[in-house]
Scaffold this active site. Sequence first.
Site: not given
Length: 199
Positions: A11-13
Site C-alpha cells: 500500500i506504499s506510494p
Amino acid sequence: MAHIDFYFATISPFTYLSSGTVEEIAARHGATLTYKPLDIMALFARTGGLPPKDRHPSRQAYRLQDMVRRANRLGRPLNPKPAFWPTNPAPSSYALIAAQKAGGGDLGKLLAELTEAVWAGEKNIAEDDVIRAALSAAGFDPALADSGMLQGAEEYARNLEDAVANNVFGAPFFVVDGTAHFWGQDRLDDLDRYLSGNL
C-alpha cells in the site's frame, strides 16, 4: 554476488514508484533479490514512526506534494488520495509471498500491478479479484490468491521481525548483504552506485 533484501508495503506510494527500477538495478549488477512484504503500520509502531494520518499537517502536506513530484519525474500516473487507501495489505502480500515461492512469473511485475492498482487504478488490493488479475498479468496462476494463506501469514509476520532486527524503519527499504541500508525510492540511485562500487 550481492544480495538485496527488498522490504516494502503493497500500500506504499513510494513502493509503487520504486517498482521496476529496483529490478533493473539488481539485474544490471547481477544481484539476487528477495521480496519481503510487511505490515508498514506495525513497522512504524515498532520503530518510532507514525502512520501518515497521525503526522503533523505540515508533514502530511509535504508528503502529498513529494509523491506527485516524484511520480511526474518518472512519468507515472498517481492519485495522491486514492479511493482505497489505506486498505488491508495482508491479502496482496500473502499472494506475493506465494508467488515468490511458486516461481514461474515476474515478481517485479506483480508488485507493480498491485501497487499501481492502488495509486493509479482506484482498485482495492484487499479484494480477491484484484489480486487474481495482478497475478495473471504477471504470469502467475491466479489460484495463488487462495493458496498458502497460513504460510503467507507466517512469513509476513517474520518479515516484520526481520525488518526490525535489520534496522529497517520505512518502505521501500533496501538492505544489501545485511549491512548497507538504503531507505526510500529516492535512494535507488545510491543503491545503484553502491553496487557499482562508486559509493
